[in-house]
Scaffold this motif. Structure first.
Motif, mmCIF file in Angstrom:
data_model
loop_
_atom_site.group_PDB
_atom_site.id
_atom_site.type_symbol
_atom_site.label_atom_id
_atom_site.label_comp_id
_atom_site.label_asym_id
_atom_site.label_seq_id
_atom_site.Cartn_x
_atom_site.Cartn_y
_atom_site.Cartn_z
ATOM 1 N N LYS A 174 0.868 -1.184 0.000
ATOM 2 C CA LYS A 174 0.000 0.000 0.000
ATOM 3 C C LYS A 174 0.900 1.229 0.000
ATOM 4 C CE LYS A 174 -3.505 -2.805 0.909
ATOM 5 N NZ LYS A 174 -2.746 -4.035 1.258
ATOM 6 N N VAL A 175 0.731 2.110 -0.987
ATOM 7 C CA VAL A 175 1.519 3.333 -1.077
ATOM 8 C C VAL A 175 0.595 4.523 -0.814
ATOM 9 C CG1 VAL A 175 3.105 4.705 -2.469
ATOM 10 C CG2 VAL A 175 2.974 2.232 -2.815
ATOM 11 N N PHE A 176 0.975 5.350 0.149
ATOM 12 C CA PHE A 176 0.202 6.541 0.498
ATOM 13 C C PHE A 176 1.007 7.786 0.161
ATOM 14 C CE2 PHE A 176 -1.495 3.232 3.164
ATOM 15 C CZ PHE A 176 -2.853 3.496 3.237
ATOM 16 N N PHE A 177 0.422 8.677 -0.642
ATOM 17 C CA PHE A 177 1.020 9.972 -0.926
ATOM 18 C C PHE A 177 0.265 11.040 -0.146
ATOM 19 C CE2 PHE A 177 2.490 7.523 -4.512
ATOM 20 C CZ PHE A 177 3.756 8.031 -4.764
ATOM 21 N N LEU A 178 1.016 11.913 0.530
ATOM 22 C CA LEU A 178 0.419 12.978 1.319
ATOM 23 C C LEU A 178 1.045 14.302 0.924
ATOM 24 C CD1 LEU A 178 1.351 10.485 3.633
ATOM 25 C CD2 LEU A 178 -0.657 11.561 4.632
ATOM 26 N N CYS A 179 0.208 15.276 0.570
ATOM 27 C CA CYS A 179 0.756 16.584 0.226
ATOM 28 C C CYS A 179 -0.352 17.624 0.247
ATOM 29 C CB CYS A 179 1.421 16.565 -1.151
ATOM 30 S SG CYS A 179 0.266 16.617 -2.540
ATOM 31 N N SER A 180 0.073 18.865 0.339
ATOM 32 C CA SER A 180 -0.818 19.996 0.095
ATOM 33 C C SER A 180 -0.586 20.482 -1.327
ATOM 34 C CB SER A 180 -0.530 21.127 1.086
ATOM 35 O OG SER A 180 -0.985 22.363 0.571
ATOM 36 N N VAL A 181 -1.619 20.988 -1.953
ATOM 37 C CA VAL A 181 -1.446 21.573 -3.286
ATOM 38 C C VAL A 181 -1.696 23.075 -3.246
ATOM 39 C CG1 VAL A 181 -1.877 19.505 -4.639
ATOM 40 C CG2 VAL A 181 -3.819 20.837 -3.827
ATOM 41 N N ALA A 182 -1.451 23.684 -2.063
ATOM 42 C CA ALA A 182 -1.608 25.132 -1.930
ATOM 43 C C ALA A 182 -0.315 25.869 -2.260
ATOM 44 C CB ALA A 182 -2.049 25.488 -0.510
ATOM 45 N N GLY A 183 0.841 25.230 -2.002
ATOM 46 C CA GLY A 183 2.122 25.876 -2.241
ATOM 47 C C GLY A 183 2.771 25.398 -3.520
ATOM 48 N N GLY A 184 4.111 25.459 -3.547
ATOM 49 C CA GLY A 184 4.814 25.139 -4.777
ATOM 50 C C GLY A 184 5.342 23.721 -4.863
ATOM 51 N N THR A 185 5.805 23.167 -3.726
ATOM 52 C CA THR A 185 6.431 21.849 -3.788
ATOM 53 C C THR A 185 5.412 20.744 -4.008
ATOM 54 O OG1 THR A 185 8.227 22.592 -2.328
ATOM 55 C CG2 THR A 185 7.912 20.217 -2.577
ATOM 56 N N GLY A 186 4.414 20.667 -3.140
ATOM 57 C CA GLY A 186 3.424 19.606 -3.272
ATOM 58 C C GLY A 186 2.663 19.667 -4.577
ATOM 59 N N SER A 187 2.153 20.854 -4.916
ATOM 60 C CA SER A 187 1.348 20.981 -6.135
ATOM 61 C C SER A 187 2.195 20.804 -7.390
ATOM 62 C CB SER A 187 0.644 22.346 -6.166
ATOM 63 O OG SER A 187 1.591 23.403 -6.263
ATOM 64 N N GLY A 188 3.509 21.109 -7.290
ATOM 65 C CA GLY A 188 4.358 21.000 -8.464
ATOM 66 C C GLY A 188 4.955 19.625 -8.677
ATOM 67 N N THR A 189 5.044 18.817 -7.604
ATOM 68 C CA THR A 189 5.765 17.544 -7.725
ATOM 69 C C THR A 189 4.893 16.307 -7.592
ATOM 70 O OG1 THR A 189 6.267 17.443 -5.337
ATOM 71 C CG2 THR A 189 7.849 18.607 -6.749
ATOM 72 N N ILE A 190 3.669 16.430 -7.099
ATOM 73 C CA ILE A 190 2.897 15.236 -6.755
ATOM 74 C C ILE A 190 2.646 14.337 -7.964
ATOM 75 C CG2 ILE A 190 0.698 16.504 -6.937
ATOM 76 C CD1 ILE A 190 1.556 13.496 -4.644
ATOM 77 N N VAL A 191 2.315 14.913 -9.109
ATOM 78 C CA VAL A 191 2.020 14.081 -10.286
ATOM 79 C C VAL A 191 3.240 13.273 -10.697
ATOM 80 C CG1 VAL A 191 1.495 14.150 -12.752
ATOM 81 C CG2 VAL A 191 0.150 15.529 -11.158
ATOM 82 N N ASP A 192 4.396 13.935 -10.785
ATOM 83 C CA ASP A 192 5.604 13.233 -11.208
ATOM 84 C C ASP A 192 6.036 12.198 -10.176
ATOM 85 O OD1 ASP A 192 6.598 14.717 -13.773
ATOM 86 O OD2 ASP A 192 6.001 16.284 -12.390
ATOM 87 N N LEU A 193 5.908 12.504 -8.891
ATOM 88 C CA LEU A 193 6.312 11.553 -7.856
ATOM 89 C C LEU A 193 5.509 10.260 -7.938
ATOM 90 C CD1 LEU A 193 6.923 13.706 -4.646
ATOM 91 C CD2 LEU A 193 8.586 12.276 -5.843
ATOM 92 N N VAL A 194 4.202 10.394 -8.154
ATOM 93 C CA VAL A 194 3.367 9.191 -8.241
ATOM 94 C C VAL A 194 3.775 8.347 -9.439
ATOM 95 C CG1 VAL A 194 1.026 8.293 -8.484
ATOM 96 C CG2 VAL A 194 1.434 10.320 -7.076
ATOM 97 N N TYR A 195 3.977 8.984 -10.589
ATOM 98 C CA TYR A 195 4.311 8.208 -11.783
ATOM 99 C C TYR A 195 5.747 7.691 -11.745
ATOM 100 C CZ TYR A 195 -0.189 8.970 -13.930
ATOM 101 O OH TYR A 195 -1.537 8.947 -14.200
ATOM 102 N N MET A 196 6.643 8.400 -11.071
ATOM 103 C CA MET A 196 7.973 7.838 -10.841
ATOM 104 C C MET A 196 7.876 6.561 -10.016
ATOM 105 S SD MET A 196 10.211 11.227 -9.932
ATOM 106 C CE MET A 196 10.632 12.458 -11.167
ATOM 107 N N THR A 197 7.034 6.582 -8.991
ATOM 108 C CA THR A 197 6.857 5.411 -8.140
ATOM 109 C C THR A 197 6.243 4.261 -8.927
ATOM 110 O OG1 THR A 197 6.544 6.855 -6.209
ATOM 111 C CG2 THR A 197 5.809 4.564 -5.997
ATOM 112 N N ARG A 198 5.228 4.552 -9.729
ATOM 113 C CA ARG A 198 4.647 3.508 -10.574
ATOM 114 C C ARG A 198 5.703 2.951 -11.536
ATOM 115 N NH1 ARG A 198 -0.595 2.389 -10.469
ATOM 116 N NH2 ARG A 198 -2.135 3.829 -9.599
ATOM 117 N N HIS A 199 6.539 3.828 -12.084
ATOM 118 C CA HIS A 199 7.574 3.391 -13.026
ATOM 119 C C HIS A 199 8.560 2.447 -12.334
ATOM 120 C CE1 HIS A 199 10.633 3.594 -16.163
ATOM 121 N NE2 HIS A 199 11.515 3.965 -15.250
ATOM 122 N N VAL A 200 9.014 2.800 -11.143
ATOM 123 C CA VAL A 200 9.951 1.947 -10.402
ATOM 124 C C VAL A 200 9.325 0.594 -10.119
ATOM 125 C CG1 VAL A 200 11.121 1.656 -8.177
ATOM 126 C CG2 VAL A 200 11.253 3.846 -9.374
#
Length: 360
Positions: A198-224
């Motif tokens: 079970k993989v859980f991603f937690l982030c806010s999409v109000a600022g720059g890091t979470g909203s800017g990286t969440i999509v790529d992080l999930v697909y990087m994880t799926r790729h691995v």
């Protein structure tokens, strides 16, 4: 007014009988025993299950910190040391260094998004083609067109509430770093055939890091998982917990319109929740690694909103929302149900009949 609790005691009970009654009442409240709320005994995770928690940005890091602290308090050490892994991803290098120094997270559990090159990679004259359509061409000139640190939005070691800067920093220099770090975290687990992840991603999409990286992080994880741990990937479920601006703790840079960041990121996530259903593919290059997005981003996505009647009566609604998320995840990890002939965690039971409804 002081309340005399002595008047409510049964004076006919001995100290031993009174203690036994207290023990019985606590047992009734123990949710490990049934439908109670409290538990003093540490719980076990089902064998053959792994849990990977990945956070992005400040709010995600706070939620993940609460999850780790609660797991350490409530789950037996032999379980959480072998079956649970963490990865904190953030642009704020100084904050991550402090978390390691304070022994909140281990060095192997944090990943700093590289800072070098963020501003220059959004230069319209040199930006890579796969990012050109995504990055606002006006951002480079609006931030001065100079070296990072000179203009608002690139000061300090965070993303300055710019989602474009957060994403470019991750995908330009940090893409391979993130892919390798995710691989290393999963490599530290034992996952024989049949193991469930079970993989859980937690982030806010109000600022720059979470909203800017969440999509790529999930697909990087799926790729691995898909390319290196294919057997484990077949038994993997991926969940997203997205905190809205009202569920963020600390200062939010209102000048950079957190509502706009939230709206833009959620439009992307909503579109990608049906990517596979539409038979579409998206290809991204992370340095030397080519990644194809061909799956829905999350199996299940939860939107966490602090501005609701449920949390409105609390003095700190954002903190309350975060604590509710922590308790709901931990409860579903340790509670049991039976699906068919198999005993499963409540996570599997709850989502065994899930459905997706995405509307505009």
């Amino acid at each position: 007014m002081l309340i005399n609790t002595e008047q409510y005691k049964d004076q006919g009970l001995s100290d031993a009988d009174r203690k036994a009654r207290v023990e019985a009442n606590l047992k009734r409240l123990d949710y490990a025993e049934g439908n109670g709320l409290l538990s003093r005994a540490k719980k076990e995770l089902l064998p053959g299950e792994l849990y990977l928690f990945i956070s992005s940005g400040g709010t995600g890091q706070k939620a993940l910190r609460s999850i780790k602290e609660t797991i350490n308090k409530t789950i037996k050490p032999n379980c959480h040391e072998q079956q649970v892994r963490y990865l904190v991803v953030d642009c704020a290098e100084n904050e991550l260094r402090k978390l390691v120094n304070d022994k909140v997270f281990e060095q192997s559990e944090v990943m700093t998004v590289p800072y070098e090159g963020a501003h220059e990679t959004i230069n319209p004259s040199s930006i890579t083609s796969d990012r050109d359509a995504w990055v606002d061409r006006n951002l480079y000139s609006a931030t001065g067109g100079d070296a990072p640190g000179d203009k608002e939005g690139f000061k300090g070691d965070g993303a300055g509430a710019w989602r474009q800067a957060g994403r470019v920093r991750l995908t330009y220099r940090g893409g391979i770093t993130a892919i390798n770090r995710i691989k290393q975290v999963i490599d530290r687990t034992e996952h024989p055939a049949g193991t469930k992840l079970k993989v859980f991603f937690l982030c806010s999409v109000a600022g720059g890091t979470g909203s800017g990286t969440i999509v790529d992080l999930v697909y990087m994880t799926r790729h691995v998982l898909e390319t290196i741990f294919a057997g484990l990937y077949n038994n993997t479920r991926i969940f997203g917990y997205i905190f809205s601006p009202s569920a963020c703790e600390g200062e939010i840079n209102m000048d950079h319109h957190p509502g706009a960041n939230h709206y833009a990121a959620m439009k992307e996530i909503a579109y990608l929740m049906r990517l596979r259903d539409r038979g579409e593919k998206i290809k991204m290059n992370y340095g030397t690694e080519s990644v194809t997005f061909n799956r829905n981003i999350f199996d299940t996505c939860m939107i966490v909103d602090g501005d609701t009647p449920a949390f409105g009566g609390f003095r700190k609604p954002a903190e309350t929302a975060r604590n509710v998320v922590v308790q709901s995840i931990l409860g579903s990890m340790t509670a049991r149900d039976v699906v068919g002939d198999e005993q499963v965690s409540l996570i599997d039971s709850v989502y065994s009949n899930s459905w997706t409804d995405v509307t505009t």
